[in-house]
Design an enzyme around this catalytic site. Structure first.
Site, PDB file in Angstrom:
ATOM      1  N   ALA A   1       0.840  -1.206   0.000  1.00  0.00           N
ATOM      2  CA  ALA A   1       0.000   0.000   0.000  1.00  0.00           C
ATOM      3  C   ALA A   1       0.874   1.254   0.000  1.00  0.00           C
ATOM      4  O   ALA A   1       0.625   2.199  -0.750  1.00  0.00           O
ATOM      5  CB  ALA A   1      -0.921  -0.021   1.224  1.00  0.00           C
ATOM      6  N   VAL A   2       1.903   1.286   0.834  1.00  0.00           N
ATOM      7  CA  VAL A   2       2.792   2.461   0.906  1.00  0.00           C
ATOM      8  C   VAL A   2       3.728   2.482  -0.303  1.00  0.00           C
ATOM      9  O   VAL A   2       3.889   3.517  -0.964  1.00  0.00           O
ATOM     10  CB  VAL A   2       3.615   2.451   2.214  1.00  0.00           C
ATOM     11  CG1 VAL A   2       4.624   3.599   2.218  1.00  0.00           C
ATOM     12  CG2 VAL A   2       2.698   2.549   3.429  1.00  0.00           C
TER      13      VAL A   2
ATOM     14  N   ASN B   1      -3.154   8.801   5.228  1.00  0.00           N
ATOM     15  CA  ASN B   1      -2.110   8.049   5.946  1.00  0.00           C
ATOM     16  C   ASN B   1      -1.083   7.436   5.010  1.00  0.00           C
ATOM     17  O   ASN B   1       0.075   7.238   5.390  1.00  0.00           O
ATOM     18  CB  ASN B   1      -2.744   6.948   6.800  1.00  0.00           C
ATOM     19  CG  ASN B   1      -3.718   6.100   6.004  1.00  0.00           C
ATOM     20  OD1 ASN B   1      -4.770   6.599   5.569  1.00  0.00           O
ATOM     21  ND2 ASN B   1      -3.377   4.836   5.796  1.00  0.00           N
TER      22      ASN B   1
ATOM     23  N   CYS C   1       2.259   7.043  10.991  1.00  0.00           N
ATOM     24  CA  CYS C   1       1.350   7.906  10.220  1.00  0.00           C
ATOM     25  C   CYS C   1       0.524   8.852  11.101  1.00  0.00           C
ATOM     26  O   CYS C   1       0.376  10.036  10.792  1.00  0.00           O
ATOM     27  CB  CYS C   1       0.430   7.047   9.353  1.00  0.00           C
ATOM     28  SG  CYS C   1      -0.186   5.567  10.174  1.00  0.00           S
TER      29      CYS C   1
ATOM     30  N   HIS D   1      -6.562   9.149   7.899  1.00  0.00           N
ATOM     31  CA  HIS D   1      -6.733   9.093   9.351  1.00  0.00           C
ATOM     32  C   HIS D   1      -7.293  10.440   9.835  1.00  0.00           C
ATOM     33  O   HIS D   1      -6.820  11.503   9.424  1.00  0.00           O
ATOM     34  CB  HIS D   1      -5.381   8.882  10.058  1.00  0.00           C
ATOM     35  CG  HIS D   1      -4.786   7.520   9.864  1.00  0.00           C
ATOM     36  ND1 HIS D   1      -5.459   6.458   9.303  1.00  0.00           N
ATOM     37  CD2 HIS D   1      -3.548   7.046  10.206  1.00  0.00           C
ATOM     38  CE1 HIS D   1      -4.670   5.392   9.287  1.00  0.00           C
ATOM     39  NE2 HIS D   1      -3.508   5.719   9.819  1.00  0.00           N
TER      40      HIS D   1
HETATM   41  N1  LIG Z   1      -0.136   1.708   5.523  1.00  0.00           N
HETATM   42  C1  LIG Z   1       0.207   2.824   6.175  1.00  0.00           C
HETATM   43  O1  LIG Z   1      -0.575   3.792   6.313  1.00  0.00           O
HETATM   44  C2  LIG Z   1       1.582   2.947   6.759  1.00  0.00           C
HETATM   45  C3  LIG Z   1       1.982   4.174   7.236  1.00  0.00           C
HETATM   46  C4  LIG Z   1       3.258   4.305   7.781  1.00  0.00           C
HETATM   47  C5  LIG Z   1       4.083   3.208   7.840  1.00  0.00           C
HETATM   48  N2  LIG Z   1       3.672   2.000   7.370  1.00  0.00           N
HETATM   49  C6  LIG Z   1       4.599   0.864   7.468  1.00  0.00           C
HETATM   50  O2  LIG Z   1       5.026   0.497   6.166  1.00  0.00           O
HETATM   51  C7  LIG Z   1       5.229  -0.921   6.109  1.00  0.00           C
HETATM   52  C8  LIG Z   1       4.427  -1.490   4.952  1.00  0.00           C
HETATM   53  O3  LIG Z   1       3.069  -1.186   5.114  1.00  0.00           O
HETATM   54  P1  LIG Z   1       1.991  -1.371   3.961  1.00  0.00           P
HETATM   55  O4  LIG Z   1       0.758  -0.790   4.517  1.00  0.00           O
HETATM   56  O5  LIG Z   1       2.494  -0.889   2.647  1.00  0.00           O
HETATM   57  O6  LIG Z   1       1.874  -2.997   3.925  1.00  0.00           O
HETATM   58  P2  LIG Z   1       1.413  -3.971   2.757  1.00  0.00           P
HETATM   59  O7  LIG Z   1       0.397  -3.333   1.872  1.00  0.00           O
HETATM   60  O8  LIG Z   1       1.051  -5.240   3.428  1.00  0.00           O
HETATM   61  O9  LIG Z   1       2.743  -4.200   1.877  1.00  0.00           O
HETATM   62  C9  LIG Z   1       3.856  -4.910   2.359  1.00  0.00           C
HETATM   63  C10 LIG Z   1       4.972  -4.874   1.341  1.00  0.00           C
HETATM   64  O10 LIG Z   1       6.122  -5.528   1.913  1.00  0.00           O
HETATM   65  C11 LIG Z   1       6.548  -6.561   1.039  1.00  0.00           C
HETATM   66  N3  LIG Z   1       7.121  -7.688   1.778  1.00  0.00           N
HETATM   67  C12 LIG Z   1       6.494  -8.514   2.642  1.00  0.00           C
HETATM   68  N4  LIG Z   1       7.342  -9.459   3.076  1.00  0.00           N
HETATM   69  C13 LIG Z   1       8.531  -9.221   2.476  1.00  0.00           C
HETATM   70  C14 LIG Z   1       9.789  -9.861   2.489  1.00  0.00           C
HETATM   71  N5  LIG Z   1      10.011 -10.962   3.230  1.00  0.00           N
HETATM   72  N6  LIG Z   1      10.800  -9.344   1.744  1.00  0.00           N
HETATM   73  C15 LIG Z   1      10.598  -8.242   0.981  1.00  0.00           C
HETATM   74  N7  LIG Z   1       9.403  -7.597   0.916  1.00  0.00           N
HETATM   75  C16 LIG Z   1       8.392  -8.082   1.648  1.00  0.00           C
HETATM   76  C17 LIG Z   1       5.293  -6.990   0.298  1.00  0.00           C
HETATM   77  O11 LIG Z   1       5.664  -7.668  -0.886  1.00  0.00           O
HETATM   78  P3  LIG Z   1       4.713  -8.808  -1.543  1.00  0.00           P
HETATM   79  O12 LIG Z   1       3.873  -8.103  -2.575  1.00  0.00           O
HETATM   80  O13 LIG Z   1       5.713  -9.730  -2.193  1.00  0.00           O
HETATM   81  O14 LIG Z   1       3.915  -9.455  -0.469  1.00  0.00           O
HETATM   82  C18 LIG Z   1       4.671  -5.620   0.040  1.00  0.00           C
HETATM   83  O15 LIG Z   1       5.323  -4.976  -1.034  1.00  0.00           O
HETATM   84  C19 LIG Z   1       4.830  -1.452   7.486  1.00  0.00           C
HETATM   85  O16 LIG Z   1       5.973  -1.602   8.276  1.00  0.00           O
HETATM   86  C20 LIG Z   1       3.948  -0.369   8.045  1.00  0.00           C
HETATM   87  O17 LIG Z   1       3.956  -0.327   9.444  1.00  0.00           O
HETATM   88  C21 LIG Z   1       2.446   1.837   6.817  1.00  0.00           C
END
Ligand SMILES: NC(=O)c1ccc[n+]([C@@H]2O[C@H](COP(=O)([O-])OP(=O)(O)OC[C@H]3O[C@@H](n4cnc5c(N)ncnc54)[C@H](OP(=O)(O)O)[C@@H]3O)[C@@H](O)[C@H]2O)c1
Length: 348
Positions: A16-17, A324, A131, A251
């Protein structure tokens, strides 16, 4: 790193990010020489369109970072802990969206509108805050500078996209099931790694991340600790309640801030109006105030419903809303990357 064009890697590019980071790098015309998109083995081989060309997603490994100048991480804290040190070893500057390094004393925790001057302190890793914290401190910074801040009481109303792409799908799936009169099967929320799940569709869940020994959740404690670090003032009292609601993007926060001096409401509004990255939306006579639906897709932080506590001339209530995935994550990270790129270009 001495070029004006950079080898850039995005770790978690399919998430998502990460998807928003890639979109912003294109939209902002970031000076890119090569772009590497990294994910887990699950998404390796997928094609992503960037500036009219297809980029193939690769599995992230410790060797992915040879020649990389700037690496933007959003693949979870464990991946950042495992791979960011390898990126640093290869000479990259890492901008990390996860919780892995935020409270590390050697890692600056940056919201450019608040503490861009700390970027230069980095030793290879710069942390992007949580966020919910980013949008709150961006809005409160001008009040801190003018009056000082004594206490913050905040309740959040957080979108499901804060828990990633799977949580967005879960909300859509559950909403359709409820409307069709079918049984709901919660899978992801409130916390993917915990066995007990709750329905998010048509609900409000007062738990974001795991509970800590003190009764607060990790999300709540992130807001407490990160606010003090970013605002460089451990004496600010912060207390929080973080709630997940069935909104996809954006948010919202009800923030009560007690200043160190009496303040005039019109001055507080003017400070917010003039602050970088803040849009004041505050016209009750026209029912105008920030809404998640209107903040979604925008880089700014939106502030409204600004009013003085009727019993305390030093305290104000306000409603702070931001996307967010953008200011709360991708846009804040790309802003930091742009500052690093501009500084490198000047010094080269
Ligand atoms: N969402 C928010 O609003 C937000 C805000 C601030 C910070 N964050 C932080 O940003 C991070 C990601 O959040 P998200 O919301 O983008 O999550 P998400 O949509 O679940 O995406 C996760 C990403 O990480 C990759 N990934 C998972 N396991 C991996 C591995 N073993 N090696 C390499 N890449 C891997 C996934 O790749 P695949 O496609 O291969 O599964 C995908 O690209 C988290 O730590 C979260 O706390 C999120």
């Amino acid at each position: 790193m001495s070029n004006q064009f950079f080898n850039v890697a995005v770790v978690g590019a399919t998430g998502a990010v990460g998807q928003q980071i890639v979109r912003l790098l294109e939209e902002r015309d970031f000076p890119i020489k090569t772009l590497k998109l990294l994910s887990s083995a699950r998404s390796a081989g997928k094609k992503v369109l960037f500036k009219g060309s297809e980029v193939t997603v690769e599995e992230a490994t410790p060797d992915s970072f040879a020649d990389v100048d700037i690496a933007l991480f959003s693949a979870g804290g464990d991946i950042s802990k495992a791979l960011a040190p390898h990126a640093v070893r290869h000479g990259a500057v890492c901008i990390d969206n996860t919780n892995a390094y935020r409270m590390d004393p050697d890692t600056p925790l940056i919201v450019p509108e608040v503490n861009a001057h700390r970027i230069a302190d980095h030793k290879g890793i710069i942390a992007n805050p949580n966020c919910s914290t980013i949008q709150m401190v961006a809005a409160l910074k001008p009040l801190q500078d003018r009056y000082g801040i004594d206490r913050i009481i905040v309740s959040t109303y957080q979108a499901v996209s804060g828990a990633g792409n799977q949580a967005i799908e879960e909300l859509k799936r559950q909403s359709q099931a409820v409307l069709a009169g079918e049984d709901v099967q919660p899978d992801i929320l409130p916390v993917g790694a915990l066995p007990i799940k709750h329905q998010i569709a048509f609900n409000a869940i007062p738990q974001i991340d795991k509970f800590q020994d003190n009764g607060y959740t990790l999300e709540e404690m992130k807001m407490v600790r990160e606010t003090k670090k970013i605002m460089e003032d451990d004496s600010i009292k912060v207390t929080t309640t973080c709630v997940r609601i069935p909104v996809v993007y954006g948010h919202s926060e009800s923030v009560y801030v007690e200043l160190k001096q009496d303040a005039d409401l019109s001055d507080v509004k003017q400070l917010l109006q003039d602050a970088p990255g803040i849009t004041l939306v505050d016209d009750p006579s026209n029912q105008s105030y920030p809404l998640a639906t209107e903040a979604a897709g925008q880089n700014d932080v939106f502030v409204g419903r600004v009013r003085c506590d009727l019993d305390n001339p030093r305290a104000f209530n306000m409603w702070i809303v931001s996307d967010n995935l953008l200011k709360g994550a991708a846009w804040n990270a790309v802003q930091i990357a742009e500052i690093i790129a501009a500084k490198t270009a000047v010094n080269s």
